[in-house]
Design an enzyme around this catalytic site. Sequence first.
Site, PDB file in Angstrom:
ATOM      1  N   ASP A 147       0.813  -1.221   0.000  1.00 60.36           N
ATOM      2  CA  ASP A 147       0.000   0.000   0.000  1.00 60.36           C
ATOM      3  C   ASP A 147       0.850   1.278   0.000  1.00 60.36           C
ATOM      4  O   ASP A 147       2.079   1.212  -0.049  1.00 60.36           O
ATOM      5  CB  ASP A 147      -0.938  -0.072   1.236  1.00 60.36           C
ATOM      6  CG  ASP A 147      -2.316   0.488   0.945  1.00 60.36           C
ATOM      7  OD1 ASP A 147      -2.457   1.298   0.020  1.00 60.36           O
ATOM      8  OD2 ASP A 147      -3.251   0.119   1.682  1.00 60.36           O
ATOM      9  N   ASP A 202      -9.956   3.593  -3.725  1.00 60.22           N
ATOM     10  CA  ASP A 202     -10.686   2.373  -3.343  1.00 60.22           C
ATOM     11  C   ASP A 202     -12.068   2.287  -3.983  1.00 60.22           C
ATOM     12  O   ASP A 202     -12.748   3.292  -4.166  1.00 60.22           O
ATOM     13  CB  ASP A 202     -10.860   2.329  -1.821  1.00 60.22           C
ATOM     14  CG  ASP A 202      -9.545   2.027  -1.120  1.00 60.22           C
ATOM     15  OD1 ASP A 202      -8.523   1.888  -1.808  1.00 60.22           O
ATOM     16  OD2 ASP A 202      -9.550   1.936   0.114  1.00 60.22           O
TER      17      ASP A 202
HETATM   18  C1  GLA Z   1      -6.003   1.296   1.317  1.00 57.65           C
HETATM   19  C2  GLA Z   1      -6.150   0.298   0.181  1.00 57.65           C
HETATM   20  C3  GLA Z   1      -7.272  -0.663   0.506  1.00 57.65           C
HETATM   21  C4  GLA Z   1      -6.967  -1.384   1.815  1.00 57.65           C
HETATM   22  C5  GLA Z   1      -6.747  -0.374   2.921  1.00 57.65           C
HETATM   23  C6  GLA Z   1      -6.234  -1.030   4.194  1.00 57.65           C
HETATM   24  O1  GLA Z   1      -7.128   2.115   1.414  1.00 57.65           O
HETATM   25  O2  GLA Z   1      -6.375   0.954  -1.029  1.00 57.65           O
HETATM   26  O3  GLA Z   1      -7.459  -1.586  -0.539  1.00 57.65           O
HETATM   27  O4  GLA Z   1      -5.836  -2.190   1.643  1.00 57.65           O
HETATM   28  O5  GLA Z   1      -5.805   0.617   2.557  1.00 57.65           O
HETATM   29  O6  GLA Z   1      -6.033  -0.114   5.219  1.00 57.65           O
END
Ligand code: GLA
Length: 402
Positions: A147, A202
């Site tokens: 991430d 996301d």
């Molecule tokens: C980010 C990523 C998500 C998930 C969260 C976890 O937002 O894009 O897919 O992995 O972190 O905290």
Amino acid sequence: MKQVVALLLFSISLSLSAQKFEGLALTPPMGWNSWNKFACDVNEAKIREVADAMVSTGMKDAGYEYVVIDDCWHGERDAQGFITANAERFPSGIKALSEYIHAKGLKFGIYSCAGSKTCGGHPGSQGHEFQDALTYASWGVDYLKYDWCYTGKRNAEEAYTTMSQALRAAGRPVVFSLCEWGGNKPWEWAKPVGHLWRTTGDIYNCFDCIKDYGGWKSWGAMQILDQQDGLRKFAGPGHWNDPDMLEVGNGMPVNEERAHFTMWCMLAAPLIAGNDLRSMTIESLGVLSNRQAIAINQDSLGIQCFRYEIKDSVETWLKPLQNGRWALCFLNRSTSPKSISIDWKAFSVKDPLNGLEINTTGQEVWQLLDIWKPTPKKLMNTKKPLVASIPAHDVLCLKVFK
Ligand code: GLA
């Protein structure tokens, strides 16, 4: 001048040494990840049960393979700086969980972050990349999602290259999934670094909406689809655009699940389920395990689809498949049913990227398989024009072949 030479040497050394494991993810990875449904509420019993369900529901037989724990599995770093698991949530340890998953014939994935902390505030891998990669190898990790929170002024290409090299140095083949959300255009530099890269922020569990959190937004399936524009040329076997994990089974009506899943298949997107496999409905399981849709996604050419036409809220998408076959999907984005028609005698389209052509104007008859209808006794074909009505937020998707 000196600076230019130094920069040149630096970029040459980066590109020479950036070597992900080749030969992995030659078709888009398929699996399950804990985040969309469970967020931080993860523990070993739940992950084991999901792995059990992946087998017992037939998802494994349909091609799903990786079981990935997302954020919040972490404990603290030990005195030597090695990462540990949260002992309350994972009392048997990550290695035991990984062995359990492997014993089912599945593969095991985990999550970390290029910053000082993960997005959920747990220890990130910055400054510990080689140490973490060694730990993952010792745990039998096959897939790493990495991430982009708490990264300060870090250069994304450098950060992801460092982890790629660390994985490589640790020696265990790992599918490396970059989760940088697209801000630094990973499609332009990540092909030698990893096997998939997120292209957007996301996903949000809706078909067509934007969730605004103030400082950041998350996106419905249609908003994510629109953000794939222009990216198809960067995808191919071993290096995929990742429009984020699936929301199938998390509450959308089945027509929207079908449309979302079909478009992810057309996009040659990684198919990472994000629902509770232990309790999904038969309809959601039917969507996630549709063999024809999955075959479109897993086609060995690995060509991402293109939008050929938009007419009255219906989008026509095409994806070339191996052996001269094609997938042709109509996506109705409106909230009312729409009719479509195709005169096969006048239908010829070239893929602008590679010149592959579908041309049904000749004498030869093409067969048409509606991938969402249980296999009919007699297939449709191109002798007669296609006329159909597509319900709201739904698809008609055909495999077209001679
Ligand atoms: C980010 C990523 C998500 C998930 C969260 C976890 O937002 O894009 O897919 O992995 O972190 O905290």
